[in-house]
Every structure is written in C-alpha cells, then in structure tokens.
Write a protein that holds these residues in place. Structure first.
Motif, PDB file in Angstrom:
ATOM      1  N   THR A 508       0.821  -1.223   0.000  1.00 57.56           N
ATOM      2  CA  THR A 508       0.000   0.000   0.000  1.00 57.56           C
ATOM      3  C   THR A 508       0.849   1.264   0.000  1.00 57.56           C
ATOM      4  N   ARG A 511      -0.927   3.664  -2.208  1.00 62.85           N
ATOM      5  CA  ARG A 511      -2.382   3.560  -2.189  1.00 62.85           C
ATOM      6  C   ARG A 511      -3.017   4.950  -2.222  1.00 62.85           C
ATOM      7  N   ASP A 513      -6.431   7.234  -1.837  1.00 59.90           N
ATOM      8  CA  ASP A 513      -7.716   7.203  -1.137  1.00 59.90           C
ATOM      9  C   ASP A 513      -8.323   8.593  -1.186  1.00 59.90           C
ATOM     10  N   GLY A 519      -4.646   7.603   2.756  1.00 62.20           N
ATOM     11  CA  GLY A 519      -3.814   7.319   1.601  1.00 62.20           C
ATOM     12  C   GLY A 519      -2.407   6.939   2.000  1.00 62.20           C
ATOM     13  N   ASN A 521       0.660   4.228   3.022  1.00 70.15           N
ATOM     14  CA  ASN A 521       0.662   3.060   3.916  1.00 70.15           C
ATOM     15  C   ASN A 521       0.799   3.430   5.391  1.00 70.15           C
TER      16      ASN A 521
END
Length: 755
Positions: A508, A511, A513, A519, A521
């Motif tokens: 992640t 990642r 979001d 957002g 990790n």
C-alpha cells in the motif's frame, strides 16, 4: 645570643602509677588490719569508705590519671549515686544526722554529674552550634567534677563519720588518710622528685623561632631562627606570656627575603605551668616556638596529640581551608604536594564533626606573601562538595568548613572490577552504583564528542536494563547496536519483526484514497507497528533494535486527481514519533507503574528528535514535538528514554530538559557546555574538554547523586565478558534461548578471555 630553653617535666609512667596504686592499696589494707583488726570493708558500716578508697586510687592513678572524659564521669557519678543511696545512717544519733548531710551532698553531686555527663555525650555531635557548645562546656565540667575523688569524697566522709564516730582516735586517723588521699598525694610527689634527683629530669626544649601573628582560628605564623632545623609535621610548643603553652604541628615552611617563615596549626592540647619550667637567658622573654620530640611528652598529652587529625593522617595531609570557600566549593592552598593528586581526586575535610568528601575540579597558581614585595607562588586547589559518603553514595551535608580546617587526600587505591557498578572515582576505590529503575523513570542523556565512549556506556546500561527485566527498544540509524549487542537478542526474531512490518506496508505504499489521511501506507504502518510492539512487550524478548530507515512509510498529500495522488515519504524523525507513540499506547493499556517497563534508546538523537531550528521540515518539527510529548507522558506508565548524542545544540530541548540523569563525556562544544552547566555547575563544565577516554561526569537520580561526580567507567569489553560470565545464563534463558546456546556462548568466551 644565649640559647633559650624550656624544661619539660616528666610525668609518671603507667608502670610507675601502677606501683604507686599497689602501695596505696597495700597500705590501706595494713592500716585496717592493725587499727581495726580486720581487712578493709569487712565491717558493717565502713564498706563504703573502703570501696571509695579503692575507686579513688584506681581511678586517679590508672583509669583517668590526667583528665576525666564524660563517659568516665558518668560511670563515676552512677557508682557514687548507688553508694550514696546504700548508706543508712541512724539520724537519731547526732553523728548519724551529721553523716546524713554528706550523704545528701553525695546524692546531689552524683545527680548533677549524671546530668552534665549525659548532656556532654548526647549533644557532642549535634547539628546545632549552641548545643555543641553546651556539650563542650559539659565536657570541661566533667573533667573536674567527674573525677573519682570529687564524686566519692562526700560518700567516704559520710561513711567515715557513721562508722567511727564512737572511736575518736580511729576517726581522726581515717580522716587524715582521706585528706592525704584526696589532696596530699605524697607518693606521686615523692616519686617525681626522686626521678629528677636520679637523672630522669626535665627534657630541654630549644627555641627554634618566635611567633609573629595568631590567625584565628588555630594558626600561628612564626619566623624561624637561621640555624633552626624544622620540618613539616614537626611538633612544637608555642609559649606566650599570660597563656598556657600549647602544642602545634608545623604545616608550612617557606623562605622569603632570605628569611625562614612557617605556619603551625594549634592542636588544642595545652601544657600546664606544672609541666613547664621556664629557663630564660638574661634579657630574653619567655615567648617562643620550641621544637619537641613527641616521645618526651607526658603520656596523656601524647595521647591527645595523637588524636589530632593531622597526627592520624599525616601522610595524606594536603593543606588548610582558605578564603573563597563557600557552601558548594572548597578552596585550599596546597601545602603538601602529592604525586597522585589530579582533577577528579577526592579530598576530605570536616564540617560540624562530619567528614565531608569533595572532588577536585581545578587548580590555579596564586601569589601569597608578607607584603607586595615579598611573595611566593602557591597552588590554590578548588573542589566541589559531594557530601558525607555512605554505602548508598554521598549524602548532602549543610554549611561550610571552618577556616584553616585541615584538608586530606582520600588515599589513592586501585579498584577491582565490580559488575554491580558502572565504574569508580578516578584514583580511588570509591565505586559508583547505578539505579537502573530511576535511570529509566527519570530519563537519561549521554552527551559527548565522537569517540568519547557514548555508545559503549549505553551498551552497559542496556545490559543492566535487561538484567532488571526492563524491555529495551533501540532506535538506531547506524546499525551499530545490532552488531555490538548481538549476544543479547535473537537476530532472526529481530529481523522477523522488521520484515513483518515491511511486508505489511509494501503493498500500500502508493495507495490512493479519497480521504488523504488514509492514503499511502501510514495506517498499515501504525497497525503493524502496534502489533509488533504488543508482541515485543508481552513476549520473552527484552531487546528490539529498530532502524527507521528500513521502513518506507508514505502519506498521501491532498485529495487525489483521478486515480493519481501525490505522496510524501516519512522521515526518520516522523517514524521515531510513531514508534514512541506506539510504545506509549501499549504501556498506557497496561496501566500505571512505579517500576520501569520499557526504555527507548535514541542513538544519534540529534537526527531523531532535532531542535526546532535544526529540523529539515515543518513535519519534522511537529514530529519532534510529538516525541517530546511521549517523553513527558511516559514516566507514570514505566516508559523512559535514553538519549545519546554528540550535538546538544541540535537536539530538542523539550526532550533533553526531561532527562534528569546526565552522563557528560569529553566535549568541546560551547553550546553543549552551556546546556550542561545548570546540571554540572561551572567548575565541572570547565573539566569537560580535558576528560580522558572512558571518563565522564555523572549526575542525577539514576546514580543517586545530588551533586555531579567525575567517574572512570569500566572498559566495555571487560564489562561484557564479566556480564556474560555472571549474568549470561539468567539473561539469555529469560529471553528464550536454550541452555545449549548459553553453554556455547560461555564456552566461546572462555576461549577468548583467560579467567
């Protein structure tokens, strides 16, 4: 110039006094046998007379021939009180009523003697100057009032009157015996006369100088005769008109303007006029300094002289307390150089009868002289007060030493290695013991330049923490701890913790979001970190070493643009904050604790908790504040910090100021010295640039110290080998290593170190 002398009369030796006592006792027995037809004390009434006779003879000749100490006065007073209460004269008879008056006098005298003696004994070492003076006066009174002849005189007289009132000739004879015993002392006088007559006359004390000034308290300055042979520590007699002659010990000799000068410290031991006979040449005065051989002194005078501190510790005498001494610092002129004397050496002097320890921190060259033209150079030594030393360390002592109090060197001794201590005071056998629980509870800082030994001292402390059952989490960006402490943890387990966190956050790292805080990790990192923190604290391992640079932690910055977003990689300052917060969360969940549970070690702390103006970014500033908040809150839950740094200027002061235990090693940085001065004081701060390897100044509750102390730390390799030899099995098995591995570890040590 004709020699001027003083004659020192000899006093009776102990053997002579024993012979005289036996003669008195024999004469008393023969007198009783001839006059009364029985041995002393066998009559019903005269037992107290003969008991007093024996006590006076033995007491005045053998027990306390020269002066009576308070404890002896107490013994005499209690004995005479018991005897007085045992008398029972018949008051219906005139003689009995008369005898009762002396009985009452004896009871009153004994009671007063008991009170005065107890006062002198009880308040002798009181902290109150007024009470100590009261004890001093009591001692002076006891020396006279407490003598056996005074205490038992009224009892003997009462017994004498009641026993022999109907035998006038015996009463007269016994009264004469009592008077001779109390006041005449014919045998003592005759013995002394015969000693002088047959060649054992007075010793002649030749004059070696003349006193010039009395410096209160207790110092006499004098000028020596050109031909006088006097050395330091010689005993002299100071004679002056209208004063009792007093013994002094020479403490200083020097030459100025081609003339010899000296100083002597008065001992308080006086020679009475019956001990001295002046023999002064025509035109001379009886003022002078006379050298004396201590062996020629009367026995009691010699004993009292031997009780003077300089007599007891002549080899370690250094000098006298001088001006500029204050409550915290001692200043003295070095009168007796010593080859072992150096910064860090311990010296002692007395404050209110307590032997107080100081540590030397500085010495300067100063001029001393009689006037502006006649000066000499002396070393003025400065030392910092540590306190009265006990097994638990130094205890604070109030007030200052009196001027001219002798100062002594604590004898330098080699100290054998002791695993329960961190080291010793240099050139002494004074060990310094850590209190690991308080070291963690109150937080500790180790400060010093590169190569001064910060990490090796941290290694020793970590060993001790593990020994105490305290978990240790090291945040180390150098990876040096993993190498140096490999014998204290399972490398595979430590690597596994790191790997689990890395695997949890790797998927992640980028990642995206819609909620920026989710957002990246960062959320997974916190979750994985919390799981590993719980596992570490609840498991068998005691040591976990973390390198923040091994974790790639990201945070999303702002809302995404479609499926893309900007990410920021967390710095090691921010990761340090998250590690600290995870630790705090765990110990808070476990509840309050007075015992240390976990210590977080911040190696290269200036990189992990930077000062506000040294931080690389605003995020680092906020992260350092967050870590400082954990330091502040962790104590009540058993969480503490060990901060290791070489750059105090670049370390968050919010963190450093909460470190109440300090280990200061060699340091040249002025800003570091400014920071340390409130802890160590200006004198010790000046020593920092000159400290040797493995030497440091320690202070605070982690060492049970209320004053800084210069310490020589044990060599780490010596410590490590001894720790594994003595503690190894216990430490290693506690963390879950099998007995076979322990045996293998110890076997390898035996191969390397010839114990």
């Amino acid at each position: 110039m004709t020699d001027e002398v003083v004659k020192l009369k000899p006093r009776l030796s102990q053997r002579s006094r024993l012979i005289i006592a036996l003669i008195y006792l024999t004469a008393g027995s023969l007198l009783a046998w001839v006059k009364l037809g029985r041995f002393p004390g066998l009559g019903s009434y005269d037992v107290w007379f003969w008991s007093g006779y024996v006590v006076i003879v033995v007491g005045t000749l053998l027990d306390a021939p020269w002066y009576t100490k308070p404890i002896d006065a107490l013994t005499n007073a209690i004995g005479s009180l018991i005897a007085a209460l045992g008398l029972n004269p018949d008051t219906s008879v005139a003689a009995g009523a008369f005898a009762q008056k002396f009985q009452i006098l004896g009871i009153a005298l004994s009671s007063v003697g008991i009170i005065i003696a107890l006062t002198a004994i009880w308040y002798k070492d009181s902290e109150s100057m007024r009470l100590r003076y009261l004890a001093f006066m009591g001692t002076k009174i006891c020396a006279q009032l407490g003598a056996p002849s005074i205490m038992f005189g009224p009892i003997m007289l009462s017994s004498l009157i009641w026993s022999f009132y109907n035998q006038v000739d015996t009463l007269i004879l016994m009264t004469i015996v009592l008077a001779v015993l109390l006041f005449g002392r014919p045998l003592e006088r005759g013995w002394g006369f015969l000693s002088e007559a047959f060649g054992r006359g007075p010793a002649l004390l030749r004059k070696v100088g003349k006193p010039l000034a009395w410096n209160h308290p207790g110092i006499v300055e004098f000028e020596l005769d050109a031909s006088a042979a006097v050395a330091p520590r010689d005993v002299v007699v100071i004679c002056a008109p209208g004063q009792e002659a007093e013994l002094g010990i020479v403490v200083d000799l020097f030459v100025l303007s081609d003339r010899k000068w000296g100083r002597t410290i008065l001992t308080g031991v006086q020679l009475s006029k019956t001990d001295l006979r002046y023999s002064v040449s025509p035109g001379e005065s009886d003022v002078g300094i006379f050298k004396v051989n201590p062996a020629q002194l009367p026995e009691d005078v010699r004993e009292r002289l031997g009780e003077h501190p300089i007599s007891i510790r002549a080899d370690s005498f250094l000098g006298l307390v001088s001006d500029q001494t204050d409550i915290l610092h001692l200043v003295f002129d070095l009168l007796t150089p010593h080859p072992e004397l150096a910064e860090g050496s311990l010296v002692t002097t007395e404050i209110n009868n307590d032997r107080v320890v100081y540590q030397i921190v500085n010495a300067t060259v100063k001029e001393r002289g009689l006037d502006a033209q006649s000066v000499r150079g002396v070393l003025s030594v400065e030392a910092v007060k540590l306190g009265k030393w006990t097994d638990a360390g130094p205890e604070p002592v109030k007030w200052v030493p009196r001027p001219n109090t002798p100062v002594f060197l604590v004898p330098p001794k080699g100290a054998a290695f002791d695993l329960s201590t961190v080291g010793v005071v240099p050139r002494s056998s004074v060990y310094v013991r850590p209190d690991i629980n308080r070291m963690v509870h109150h937080n500790t800082a180790i400060i010093g330049v590169l190569g001064a030994g910060k990490s090796t001292i941290a290694y020793q402390i970590i060993h001790r923490m593990i020994r105490e059952g305290i978990n240790v989490l090291v945040i180390d960006i150098t990876d040096q701890y993993s190498i140096s402490l490999s014998h204290l943890f399972r490398e595979d387990e430590n690597r596994s913790r790191t790997t689990k966190i890395q695997m949890a956050i790797a998927p992640t790292v980028n990642r995206v979001d819609q909620s920026p805080e989710r957002g990246g990790n960062i959320v997974d990192f916190r979750r994985a970190l919390a799981e590993e923190m719980n596992s570490f604290m609840d498991g068998e391992d005691r040591l976990w070493i973390v390198n923040p640079q091994h974790f790639d932690v990201t945070m999303q910055e702002g809302r995404p643009s479609g499926s893309a977003a900007a990410f920021r990689h967390l710095s090691m300052v921010e990761i340090t904050k998250h590690v600290a917060e995870a630790a705090l969360t765990k110990v808070q969940a476990d509840g309050l604790s007075e015992s240390a549970r976990l210590c977080i070690v911040l190696e290269e702390a200036h990189s992990l908790v930077p000062e506000f103006n040294s931080a690389a970014s605003k995020q680092d500033q906020e992260a350092a504040v967050g870590t400082a908040r954990v330091v502040m809150q962790g104590r009540k839950y058993g969480l503490g910090f060990l901060v290791v740094t070489q750059r105090t200027a670049n370390v968050s002061k919010s963190v450093l100021n909460q470190c109440h235990t300090v280990v200061a090693l060699r340091n040249f940085d002025l800003r570091a010295q400014e920071f340390l001065e409130p802890y160590l004081g200006p004198h010790f701060v000046r020593v920092l640039p000159t400290l040797e390897q493995h030497h440091g100044i320690v202070y605070g509750p982690g060492f049970n110290l209320q004053q800084p102390l210069l310490v020589k730390f044990w060599d780490y390799e010596e410590f490590k080998n001894a720790a594994l030899e003595q503690w190894g099995s216990q430490i290693l098995t506690e963390r879950g290593v099998g007995e076979a591995e322990v045996a293998e570890e110890n076997l390898s040590l035996d191969d390397e170190v010839p114990f």
